[in-house]
Motif scaffolding. Structure first.
Motif, short mmCIF file in Angstrom:
data_model
loop_
_atom_site.label_atom_id
_atom_site.label_comp_id
_atom_site.label_asym_id
_atom_site.label_seq_id
_atom_site.Cartn_x
_atom_site.Cartn_y
_atom_site.Cartn_z
N ALA A 59 109.84 6.47 44.15
CA ALA A 59 109.71 8.17 44.03
C ALA A 59 110.57 8.57 42.89
N THR A 60 111.17 7.89 42.50
CA THR A 60 112.51 9.13 41.29
C THR A 60 112.18 9.03 40.10
N PHE A 61 110.92 8.06 39.62
CA PHE A 61 109.88 8.41 38.41
C PHE A 61 109.14 8.87 38.93
N ALA A 62 108.49 9.32 39.88
CA ALA A 62 107.79 10.25 40.31
C ALA A 62 107.88 11.73 40.01
N GLN A 63 109.32 11.77 39.81
CA GLN A 63 109.89 13.46 39.75
C GLN A 63 109.34 14.23 40.93
N ASP A 64 109.28 12.72 42.35
CA ASP A 64 109.34 13.42 43.79
C ASP A 64 110.52 13.86 44.59
N LYS A 65 111.22 14.83 44.24
CA LYS A 65 112.69 14.92 44.84
C LYS A 65 113.38 15.08 46.50
N PRO A 66 111.92 16.19 46.75
CA PRO A 66 111.90 15.30 48.23
C PRO A 66 112.20 14.26 49.25
N LYS A 67 110.85 13.81 48.22
CA LYS A 67 110.20 11.73 49.14
C LYS A 67 111.54 11.54 48.87
N ALA A 68 112.17 11.49 47.62
CA ALA A 68 113.74 10.53 47.17
C ALA A 68 114.84 10.89 48.38
N LYS A 69 114.76 12.39 47.98
CA LYS A 69 116.00 12.69 49.27
C LYS A 69 116.18 11.34 50.67
N SER A 70 114.45 10.91 51.13
CA SER A 70 114.25 11.14 52.36
C SER A 70 114.08 9.68 51.93
N ILE A 71 113.65 9.08 51.31
CA ILE A 71 114.03 7.74 51.16
C ILE A 71 116.21 7.03 51.10
N ARG A 99 127.54 -1.33 45.22
CA ARG A 99 126.86 -0.81 43.83
C ARG A 99 125.79 -0.91 43.77
N ILE A 100 124.76 -1.23 44.42
CA ILE A 100 123.41 -0.96 45.31
C ILE A 100 123.26 0.21 45.67
N ILE A 101 124.05 0.54 46.52
CA ILE A 101 123.80 1.75 46.80
C ILE A 101 124.67 2.70 46.48
N ASP A 102 125.54 2.60 45.59
CA ASP A 102 126.09 3.72 44.92
C ASP A 102 125.27 4.28 43.56
N LEU A 103 124.20 2.68 42.88
CA LEU A 103 123.25 3.54 42.44
C LEU A 103 121.85 4.29 43.02
N ALA A 104 121.07 3.98 43.56
CA ALA A 104 120.26 5.09 44.16
C ALA A 104 120.87 6.20 44.74
N ARG A 105 122.45 6.44 45.20
CA ARG A 105 122.82 7.86 45.41
C ARG A 105 122.76 8.78 44.08
N THR A 106 122.90 7.78 43.08
CA THR A 106 123.73 8.83 41.57
C THR A 106 121.94 9.19 41.13
N SER A 107 120.51 7.95 41.69
CA SER A 107 119.41 8.27 41.33
C SER A 107 118.93 9.17 41.55
N VAL A 108 119.38 9.91 42.64
CA VAL A 108 119.02 11.44 43.37
C VAL A 108 119.64 12.41 42.95
N VAL A 109 121.46 11.69 43.68
CA VAL A 109 122.19 13.17 42.71
C VAL A 109 122.11 13.14 41.72
N ARG A 110 122.07 12.58 40.79
CA ARG A 110 121.95 13.62 39.14
C ARG A 110 120.96 12.81 38.50
N ASN A 111 120.05 13.27 39.06
CA ASN A 111 117.88 12.72 39.24
C ASN A 111 117.99 12.00 37.36
N ARG A 112 118.45 10.67 38.21
CA ARG A 112 118.68 9.69 37.32
C ARG A 112 117.60 8.58 37.97
N PRO A 113 116.63 8.31 37.47
CA PRO A 113 115.57 7.50 37.84
C PRO A 113 116.18 5.94 37.52
N ALA A 114 115.65 6.13 36.25
CA ALA A 114 116.75 4.53 35.87
C ALA A 114 117.80 3.73 36.58
N GLU A 115 118.75 4.60 37.27
CA GLU A 115 119.12 4.29 38.51
C GLU A 115 118.89 3.32 39.37
#
Length: 131
Positions: A59-71, A99-115
């Motif tokens: 979802a984050t690589f597809a830049q689908d922010k609403p879906k990423a927030k839901s996930i 650490r894994i959960i923190d990466l997931a949060r960062t990926s959505v909050v800061r829009n970082r698909p690599a995270e």
């Protein structure tokens, strides 16, 4: 005379800095979201978390922010159920999951698909090491 003029100017400047508070009623109503906390064994919850992290990466690589927030909301719910059970696996296991959960949060909050991708890959490594 200069002193009187200076005091008058200073008084006007101070008066113009006054704060006016305007009371307004809220224009929107906030409805709290309800999240169902998943249940299951540690193994089942880890599998659910891994699945959600893979979905988050996509979802984050597809830049689908609403879906990423839901996930991410689903990931938070799984983590809420998993965290107390994970303590039986040891401190390192809990620290790695955190650490894994923190990466997931960062990926959505800061829009970082690599995270999100890192979180999914680290989760796979953790699962492989645990088995």
């Amino acid at each position: 005379m200069r002193r009187v003029l200076a005091i008058a100017c200073f008084s006007l400047a101070l008066a113009s800095c006054a704060t006016t508070i305007v009371e307004t009623s809220p224009t929107t109503t906030v409805t709290p979201s309800t999240t169902t906390i998943p249940s299951g064994s540690t193994t089942e919850l880890v599998a659910e978390l891994q699945d959600r992290l893979d979905q988050l990466s996509i979802a984050t690589f597809a830049q689908d922010k609403p879906k990423a927030k839901s996930i991410l909301s689903d990931i938070e719910a799984v983590w809420l159920a998993l965290e107390p059970k994970a303590t039986s696996e040891g401190e390192q296991f809990v620290a790695d999951l955190t650490r894994i959960i923190d990466l997931a949060r960062t990926s959505v909050v800061r829009n970082r698909p690599a995270e999100a991708d890192k979180a999914a890959r680290f989760m796979q490594l953790l699962v492989d090491l645990s088995s």
